[in-house]
Motif scaffolding. Structure first.
Motif, short mmCIF file in Angstrom:
data_model
loop_
_atom_site.label_atom_id
_atom_site.label_comp_id
_atom_site.label_asym_id
_atom_site.label_seq_id
_atom_site.Cartn_x
_atom_site.Cartn_y
_atom_site.Cartn_z
N GLN A 138 5.08 1.44 2.64
CA GLN A 138 5.53 0.44 1.68
C GLN A 138 4.35 -0.35 1.10
N LEU A 139 3.41 -0.74 1.95
CA LEU A 139 2.24 -1.48 1.47
C LEU A 139 1.37 -0.60 0.57
N ASP A 140 1.26 0.69 0.92
CA ASP A 140 0.54 1.64 0.05
C ASP A 140 1.21 1.73 -1.32
N ARG A 141 2.53 1.70 -1.31
CA ARG A 141 3.29 1.75 -2.57
C ARG A 141 2.95 0.53 -3.44
N LEU A 142 2.85 -0.64 -2.82
CA LEU A 142 2.50 -1.85 -3.57
C LEU A 142 1.09 -1.75 -4.15
N LEU A 143 0.16 -1.20 -3.37
CA LEU A 143 -1.19 -0.99 -3.88
C LEU A 143 -1.17 -0.11 -5.13
N SER A 144 -0.36 0.92 -5.09
CA SER A 144 -0.29 1.87 -6.19
C SER A 144 0.27 1.23 -7.46
#
Length: 290
Positions: free
Chosen positions: A188-194
């Motif tokens: 989920q945090l990776d998704r926000l970075l993207s």
């Protein structure tokens, strides 16, 4: 006008639409005569917007409805405003709540979402969304859970539409909240970075160690449209819709204060990187997989 299986909001929408169709007046013309935007007329008849008693009385007068009919509609309107919608009730109609929210998003040029406790639905991964929905009370049946997740993922296509702008304010506490194993939150945090790199998205993160200018309160979304704006407030019993300008302005003012508390751009991405590193180290210490 009495139906035990239809909410006051749904009943009001049905009766107002029936009244207009009976006279043959178009929604555009009705809106012009009653000083209600055409988009709001459509949303009132669809049951996604709740009119005021004054607007309903204007609606009835413009269409030449009998005094008794207008009075009855005003009573239903009052009941609709008092009605406490549970999440289960929101799912009981023919359309899923996610599709109703999608309608609000489609009508807005700017969508501003504030979340103090969970990553906003519009940027959730499918697995994160599934685990969030599974925590709702009353719970979802398997089919309803699958429909809710699918509806949420479908809504996310709007993030890539030209001419649309999305602004998010998320507290650090919401970023740390974990509805499953570490790998769920890491994804989920990776998704926000993207998504933070998209030109039409402004991602603001509110650090825990920053100076407070406002209390966190509850989550809310402001849908800024060309004709009008709507704010929705997330309560435990269900979502509340506010469409009067005075009410929406209160949430704009709170948004402005919260935005001052947030970090954006590279600072926000640094905060995400730090949280990801901490979570990976925590998972490694506990012997879990990240």
């Amino acid at each position: 006008m009495v139906n035990d299986h239809v909410s006051a909001r749904q009943l009001l929408a049905q009766e107002l639409r029936r009244l207009r169709l009976r006279t043959g007046l178009s929604g555009r013309e009705l809106g012009r005569r009653a000083s209600i935007s055409q988009s709001k007329v459509s949303r009132i008849e669809a049951g996604t917007a709740l009119p005021t008693v004054f607007e309903v009385e204007q609606w009835g007068r413009v269409l030449g409805a009998p005094v008794e009919t207008v009075r009855s509609l005003a009573i239903i309107t009052g009941n609709a405003h008092l009605e406490a919608h549970s999440w289960a009730a929101a799912l009981s109609g023919g359309r899923h709540l996610q599709h109703v929210i999608g309608d609000w998003e489609a009508a807005a040029s700017i969508v501003r979402t504030y979340q103090p406790s969970v990553v906003p639905g519009l940027v959730q991964t499918a697995e994160y969304a599934r685990r969030v929905f599974s925590l709702f009370t009353p719970g979802y049946e398997d089919d309803a859970l699958a429909a809710a997740v699918a509806g949420r993922v479908e809504r996310q296509l709007a993030l890539y539409e030209a001419g649309r702008k999305f602004e998010f304010l998320i507290t650090e506490a919401a970023l740390r909240w974990r509805p499953g194993p570490p790998h769920v939150l890491l994804a989920q945090l990776d998704r926000l970075l993207s998504i933070s790199t998209l030109d039409n998205i402004d991602l603001g993160l509110i650090p825990l160690d920053g100076e407070a200018l406002a209390t966190y309160s509850h989550g809310f979304v402001i849908y800024e449209g060309e004709d009008e704006s709507v704010a929705t407030v997330e309560m435990i019993h269900g979502p509340l819709t506010l469409d009067s300008e005075d009410q929406v302005e209160i949430y704009r003012q709170r948004w402005a204060l919260l935005r001052e508390m947030a970090v954006h751009g590279d600072e926000a991405r640094c905060l995400l990187d730090d949280l990801i590193g901490r979570l990976r180290r925590h998972a490694a210490r506990d012997g879990g997989t990240a």
